[in-house]
Design a protein around this motif. Sequence first.
Motif, PDB file in Angstrom:
ATOM      1  N   CYS A 175       9.969 -36.977  11.839  1.00 51.53           N
ATOM      2  CA  CYS A 175       8.501 -36.913  11.789  1.00 51.53           C
ATOM      3  C   CYS A 175       7.957 -37.744  10.633  1.00 51.53           C
ATOM      4  O   CYS A 175       6.996 -38.498  10.792  1.00 51.53           O
ATOM      5  N   LEU A 176       8.594 -37.608   9.467  1.00 48.13           N
ATOM      6  CA  LEU A 176       8.146 -38.374   8.308  1.00 48.13           C
ATOM      7  C   LEU A 176       8.328 -39.871   8.524  1.00 48.13           C
ATOM      8  O   LEU A 176       7.485 -40.678   8.120  1.00 48.13           O
ATOM      9  N   ALA A 177       9.453 -40.242   9.162  1.00 44.01           N
ATOM     10  CA  ALA A 177       9.707 -41.659   9.429  1.00 44.01           C
ATOM     11  C   ALA A 177       8.658 -42.235  10.372  1.00 44.01           C
ATOM     12  O   ALA A 177       8.175 -43.355  10.180  1.00 44.01           O
ATOM     13  N   VAL A 178       8.301 -41.480  11.410  1.00 40.62           N
ATOM     14  CA  VAL A 178       7.286 -41.939  12.354  1.00 40.62           C
ATOM     15  C   VAL A 178       5.941 -42.106  11.660  1.00 40.62           C
ATOM     16  O   VAL A 178       5.234 -43.098  11.859  1.00 40.62           O
TER      17      VAL A 178
ATOM     18  N   ILE B 286       1.819 -45.731   9.353  1.00 45.66           N
ATOM     19  CA  ILE B 286       0.985 -46.096   8.205  1.00 45.66           C
ATOM     20  C   ILE B 286       1.275 -47.533   7.768  1.00 45.66           C
ATOM     21  O   ILE B 286       0.358 -48.319   7.508  1.00 45.66           O
ATOM     22  N   TYR B 287       2.574 -47.893   7.705  1.00 48.35           N
ATOM     23  CA  TYR B 287       2.960 -49.245   7.271  1.00 48.35           C
ATOM     24  C   TYR B 287       2.351 -50.309   8.178  1.00 48.35           C
ATOM     25  O   TYR B 287       1.742 -51.285   7.729  1.00 48.35           O
ATOM     26  N   HIS B 288       2.490 -50.115   9.483  1.00 42.49           N
ATOM     27  CA  HIS B 288       2.003 -51.129  10.411  1.00 42.49           C
ATOM     28  C   HIS B 288       0.480 -51.122  10.515  1.00 42.49           C
ATOM     29  O   HIS B 288      -0.129 -52.160  10.777  1.00 42.49           O
ATOM     30  N   ALA B 289      -0.132 -49.978  10.284  1.00 37.22           N
ATOM     31  CA  ALA B 289      -1.598 -49.944  10.251  1.00 37.22           C
ATOM     32  C   ALA B 289      -2.117 -50.764   9.066  1.00 37.22           C
ATOM     33  O   ALA B 289      -3.068 -51.535   9.191  1.00 37.22           O
TER      34      ALA B 289
END
Length: 407
Positions: A72-75, A80-83
Amino acid sequence: MKNTAPEKEEVEPQVTIVDIEEGVPRSRKCKTRVRRFGSVLRKSFQHSDKSEASPWPKIVRKVLYLQTVTLCLAVIGYVIYHALLLALIRRITPPAPPTNGLTKIVSSWVEPGTVTPAPPSWLPQFSRDVQPKAIHSHNDYWRRVPLFDALALGITGVEADCHLVNGELYVGHMAGDLRSSRTFRSLYLDPLTSILTNQNVANGVASSSTINGVWDVNNTQGIVLMTDLKTEGFATLAAVQEQLEPLRQKGWLTYWNGTAIVPGPITHVGTGNTPFAAVLNSSYSNSTYRSVFFDAPLDDLSSDLYNASNSYYSSVSINKVFSGKLRISHRGLSKFQLAIARSQIEKASSLGLVSRYWDLPAWPASTRMTVWEQLEDLGVGMLNVDAIEEATRWNWKWCHVLGLTLC
């Protein structure tokens, strides 16, 4: 004997969650529901049967719980990174280029002499919304559209390598690159003549004695036409000067009148095999008139030879200045290298010359853009570039972030 009635069991009233929460504020209700959901989730993983003798089921449940939380944290992190990345790309992506005469000419350009009639070199609203930039298009003739690609991006300096062969000036990097259709006239002088003629046509409503240049937004801003002479200097420079005569007669060339510089829409600078002696004195140059200027050595300005009366650019290969142990690293110019460059730029400026470093790092892109930014911060007179689209349209201060090259 007393008859005692069986005592009635007291039944506790059933209280529902709704009854409990009726008087609870909404924020506390939400927290309660969150805690209840977390409790159910934990219990689903921590449930154990006391009759179980082996500890493995409990261990497996804990491992599954940790894996679920980690996933869940990885997703969430991935999203967030790609946003952020997409937002950054949208932030630095340049707007669509303006629609004007230049962009139409670029889109329809063909090699000179290949079609009849030839496409126009000037169209109405020629350079509308194009902001001139102190950038030099190195080896400009290598562009898909020589001259016009640079002008469409607001570049104010172009470079043509000239070879004198059988009385004609051909443009190309080496002798093997020369073609009959690619001459100094066809690629540069004829288009510039058409451009300046049309930029200075009286519109019938108002007229002015001012000579207009290429740029609609700043009609007094000139361009630099640098000829890099590849064949014998004296004869090649004489041929270049002869072909520039029609522009000279119309007052379109910047010149020295013996006491001051008289600016024009085009400043001609000679480099390569250009002889300094011929710049000072020739059929077209003397002590009271000079319309060709030298490209002075930026790393050798200690003498009093070079000044604004005879030179315009002051250039050097950056790899000549910083070689061996002083070679430029991938991180860009060091503090020591910056100090050397600053002193050279300041010396050129004090003499009225425009500093320019060529042979800048081409790869990796992050190094190239770092050096661009460093030279701009030092106040370099003209930024010499090969990647003209990247240098003029992208915000290269933000092109290398998050470990990625975005430009």
